[in-house]
Design an enzyme around this catalytic site. Structure first.
Site, PDB file in Angstrom:
ATOM      1  N   CYS A   1      51.969  45.039 -57.427  1.00  0.00           N
ATOM      2  CA  CYS A   1      52.522  46.398 -57.425  1.00  0.00           C
ATOM      3  C   CYS A   1      52.584  46.936 -56.007  1.00  0.00           C
ATOM      4  O   CYS A   1      53.613  47.397 -55.551  1.00  0.00           O
ATOM      5  CB  CYS A   1      51.682  47.330 -58.296  1.00  0.00           C
ATOM      6  SG  CYS A   1      52.007  47.079 -60.038  1.00  0.00           S
ATOM      7  N   HIS A   2      51.429  46.903 -55.295  1.00  0.00           N
ATOM      8  CA  HIS A   2      51.423  47.488 -53.957  1.00  0.00           C
ATOM      9  C   HIS A   2      50.746  46.601 -52.928  1.00  0.00           C
ATOM     10  O   HIS A   2      50.352  47.051 -51.860  1.00  0.00           O
ATOM     11  CB  HIS A   2      50.755  48.873 -53.985  1.00  0.00           C
ATOM     12  CG  HIS A   2      51.373  49.780 -54.981  1.00  0.00           C
ATOM     13  ND1 HIS A   2      50.859  49.955 -56.240  1.00  0.00           N
ATOM     14  CD2 HIS A   2      52.494  50.534 -54.935  1.00  0.00           C
ATOM     15  CE1 HIS A   2      51.627  50.783 -56.919  1.00  0.00           C
ATOM     16  NE2 HIS A   2      52.622  51.148 -56.157  1.00  0.00           N
ATOM     17  N   GLY A   3      50.520  45.325 -53.286  1.00  0.00           N
ATOM     18  CA  GLY A   3      50.056  44.356 -52.291  1.00  0.00           C
ATOM     19  C   GLY A   3      48.564  44.315 -52.020  1.00  0.00           C
ATOM     20  O   GLY A   3      48.139  43.762 -51.012  1.00  0.00           O
TER      21      GLY A   3
ATOM     22  N   PRO B   1      46.341  48.633 -50.491  1.00  0.00           N
ATOM     23  CA  PRO B   1      45.824  50.012 -50.540  1.00  0.00           C
ATOM     24  C   PRO B   1      44.677  50.248 -51.547  1.00  0.00           C
ATOM     25  O   PRO B   1      44.197  51.375 -51.602  1.00  0.00           O
ATOM     26  CB  PRO B   1      47.049  50.832 -50.952  1.00  0.00           C
ATOM     27  CG  PRO B   1      47.868  49.870 -51.759  1.00  0.00           C
ATOM     28  CD  PRO B   1      47.644  48.522 -51.136  1.00  0.00           C
TER      29      PRO B   1
END
Lengths: 216, 169, 420
Positions: free
Chosen positions: B131-133, B146
């Protein structure tokens, strides 16, 4: 039948509805764990092969306070999260008896007369003139005499069978309404509270209305 | 009409206040069953525990099981993996590996990224959330944002050497 | 601080003036008896039904395969699910009980008469909405009574001229009551309460325009009106306490007394129970349906029997105020009508035999007869009462009304004359 209406009708002018109930045997439904556990045991032996109780899980029986070992035995070692399904499939039962045996979870709520009906039905077997089993309460029944009451004349044996029937009915009544105890307990608190509140509201109303007399 | 209010003194005020408090308490108490009805029902709670048979998980392999509807990663770690994760305390949310496992061979973590709740994929050493690494190591500790926190460890207990129950501490 | 907030709101919304106009300054006759509590109670039951209903809907499944199971799930597994369901089921009966008393009070005291016709008709609309909501809600448990009740009632629409059969299929979305019927009934059962809330607002606007009637039937002098708040809020809340006690006795101690046993058997489209009965609040109307041998006639008679109340402002032309209070014949008729309703209820409940059919037909004739007799009785009674002598206040009122009517007529003719 609908109890409240029956009361209304009693006060009113009908005897019709009451006549049916008069034919039913009286039974006092037990609420204690031992009786209900005995009822469950009899039911597991005499009824459970054909009748399911799909809204009751084995876990519910333990939660209610029944012996864990016995419940494990009844479940045959399956997960306790499973419902009390009949051992016989519905199709086989229809083939054997010509009718699907009804689920018993809410049986005492599903018949006119409730527990009295079920009790009277269980002990209502007799031998017809043709030598076939008959039932006073439900003549069209396809179920063979489950407690073996036909032909029993011995007083002691009879009262033993009546006791068994009463235990089964007690278990069924619990199964149909497992939250009854919780409901009644909460009910007393709620009524006590409402009574206090209503008395207070009555005094408040009187005091407020008393202002009117002073003004006019 | 238009009568002026006439005070009946303290007694009246007290009675009305008392009644208001009693009535208000009743209304508040009435809300309890309504609110409680939205909590998990007893049949859902009965499923709050999941039993897992560990016998067929080979060293280095991972199994995902559902617990309370959430994915739980069960990773059987090889001695090399254990060695590499014991060497550090993680990066963003430092925690020693032995505080995160009951038996170093078995890592049990909830497979829900602590950032936005996606399910990370097992990639190379550790997990990567697409989703956001965010990246996690083989102890489920976040090594690249994150995500702010390490993967959560659910309550669990070994019933036997190769039998695990998740949800019971 | 508080005053500042109120002030801030008042500049943007007429809060203070609204409260003053509708509550603290709303003039209410001081002689209202406890029979005037039931409107407030109906509002409260509505709130209870909507609240319990919304929370039940979070657990209920409107699917023929799982509906019955989901009710058992609510009764057994959901926290306090049994309480919510029993409150909702008992609440339906409570709603009708309260509304019936509310209507009986209106009939007894003649509160439907001018200028309150619109108030009465909005109430009639509310009754129809309530009946529809209750009927659709009764299908949701998907028991035998639910299923066969819905089958019978949707079949009533076969009486529609020319397209009867198509209408029935359209209503059900299936050739019998089925999954499609259940789902749409659920959707509408959720929708209708909000229509009811809207209609209640209209009902209240009408009420606050014409103000409450009162037992004397005479519009009270200014000094005999008192503000609604705090006097009637206090009285209404006291009445609410009594109501809640009775309601709780049913909810906690005899909740199944109002549920037919057959509804604890899952719906079976292949087998009708031997004795199907509607809920008690529909019994009198159901008896009227059964009393008419012709199908279309029966449906029309049943529909009319509910709608007859709407004609009351036209039927009762008596100028004697106070409803049955000053009118001995009307009072007798009122009580006979109540007894007739009970007889019809009984006929609707028991299995039909030739003797109950005859009793039902007589009672049906009495039902409609009493409405048709009202215009004649009220005229004769009025003449007789005036001859016998009425209390002074009533005579003054009748004289005043006569004068007003004469003045209005005069004005009208003058206006017409002026135009011409």
């Amino acid at each position: 039948m609908n109890t409240f209406l029956k009361m209304a009708l009693l006060f009113g002018f009908s005897l019709h509805a009451v006549a049916h109930e008069a034919a039913l045997e009286k039974v006092s439904v037990a609420k204690d764990v031992p009786s209900i556990e005995r009822g469950a045991e009899t039911l597991m032996g005499a009824c459970h092969s054909c009748h399911s109780m799909k809204y009751i899980k084995y876990r519910d029986l333990i939660k209610f306070g029944m012996d864990k070992k016995k419940v494990n035995e009844w479940s045959g070692g399956q997960s306790l999260d499973l419902p009390l399904l009949a051992q016989m499939s519905e199709n086989d039962a229809v083939l054997a008896f010509g009718k699907a045996p009804p689920d018993l979870s809410v049986m005492t709520k599903a018949r006119d007369g409730g527990p009295r009906y079920v009790y009277s039905y269980l002990i209502g077997y007799y031998q017809t003139k043709d030598g076939l089993p008959g039932n006073h309460i439900y003549p069209e029944t396809k179920m063979p005499d489950p407690l073996g009451i036909i032909g029993v004349t011995d007083e002691k044996q009879l009262s033993e069978i009546h006791g068994k029937a009463r235990d089964i009915v007690s278990f069924l009544a619990w199964a149909a309404d497992p939250r009854e105890e919780e409901r009644l307990r909460l009910g007393y608190y709620v009524l006590a509270y409402l009574f206090v509140l209503t008395v207070l509201l009555y005094f408040v109303k009187n005091q407020i209305w008393a202002r009117l007399d002073r003004i006019s | 009409m238009g009568n002026e209010m006439v005070s009946d003194g303290d007694r009246r005020d007290f009675l009305i206040k008392l009644t208001s408090v009693v009535g208000g308490a009743g209304v508040a108490a009435t809300c309890v069953p309504f609110v409680a009805s939205m909590n998990p029902s007893s049949d859902v709670l009965a499923k709050a525990e999941t039993e897992v048979d560990l016998a067929d998980i080979t060293p280095g392999a991972m199994r995902t099981v559902a617990w309370q509807g959430k994915p739980v990663f069960i990773l059987r770690r090889t001695p090399e993996q254990i060695q590499s994760v014991s060497a550090s305390n993680g990066v963003l949310d430092p925690q020693p590996d032995n505080a995160r496992v009951q038996n170093p061979e078995w890592l049990v973590v909830i497979g829900v990224c602590t950032h936005m709740g996606c399910v990370p994929n097992k990639e190379g050493p550790g997990w990567t959330c697409h989703c956001h690494g965010s990246q996690y190591d083989d102890s489920g500790r976040v090594v690249h944002g994150p995500a702010p926190k390490n993967l959560e460890v659910p309550p669990y207990k070994f019933l036997a050497d190769n039998k695990l129950v998740i949800g019971r501490a | 601080m508080f005053a500042n907030v109120i002030n801030w709101i008042d500049q943007r919304f007429p809060l203070t003036s609204f409260v003053k106009h509708e509550l603290t300054g709303y003039p209410t006759p001081r002689n209202l008896s406890y029979w005037w509590n039931f409107g407030f109670l109906a509002g409260l039951v509505l709130v209870l039904q909507v609240a319990t209903g919304i929370f039940l809907a979070m657990h209920y499944k409107a699917d023929a395969a799982t509906a019955f199971d989901s009710i058992q799930h609510i009764m057994r597994d959901v926290n306090y699910g049994w309480l919510l369901r029993y409150m909702h089921a008992v609440g339906a009966s409570a709603f009708f009980f309260v509304i019936f008393v509310h209507m009986a009070r209106t009939l007894y005291y003649g509160s439907y008469r001018a200028p309150r016709e619109l108030l009465w008709w909005t109430g009639q609309g509310l009754l129809l909405l309530l009946m529809a909501t209750a009927f659709m809600g009764y299908l949701l448990p998907w028991g035998q009574m639910s299923f066969w009740g819905a089958t019978v009632i949707t079949n009533l629409f076969r009486a529609t001229p020319f397209i009867g059969d198509d209408v029935v299929i359209w209503l059900r979305g299936d050739f019998t009551v089925g999954d499609a019927t259940l789902t749409r009934f659920f959707a509408l059962h959720y929708l209708f309460p909000f229509l009811i809330i809207g209609a209640v607002v209209i009902h209240l606007v009408a009420l606050h325009t014409v103000k409450s009637s009162n037992p004397s039937g005479i519009d009270l002098a200014h000094k005999d009106n008192i503000p609604f708040h705090p006097y009637f809020t206090a009285k209404d809340f006291y009445g609410l306490g009594i109501f809640l006690i009775v309601y709780s006795v049913f909810v906690f101690f005899m909740p199944d007394s109002l549920i037919e046993p057959a509804n604890n058997i899952p719906a079976n489209p292949m087998q009708t129970p031997n004795h199907i009965v509607p809920e008690w609040y529909f019994l009198p109307f159901y008896a009227i349906l059964r009393s008419v041998p012709n199908m279309v006639g029966g449906v029309v008679a049943m529909g009319l029997s509910v709608m007859m109340f709407a004609f009351m402002p036209f039927l009762d032309r008596s100028r004697i105020p106070g409803g049955a209070h000053y009118r001995p014949i009307f009072k007798l008729q009122f009580y006979l009508f109540m007894i007739d309703m009970l007889v019809l209820g009984w006929v609707g409940y028991v299995p039909q035999t030739s003797s109950t059919t005859i009793i039902g037909q007589i009672a049906t004739l009495c039902y409609f007869g009493s409405f048709f007799l009202i215009p004649f009785i009220s005229r004769v009674e009025e003449r007789w009462l005036i001859k016998r002598g009425l209390p002074q206040e009533v005579m003054t009122l009748i004289d005043k009304e006569k004068k007003e009517i004469a003045e209005r007529k005069l004005k009208n003719s003058q206006r017409k004359g002026g135009k011409a």
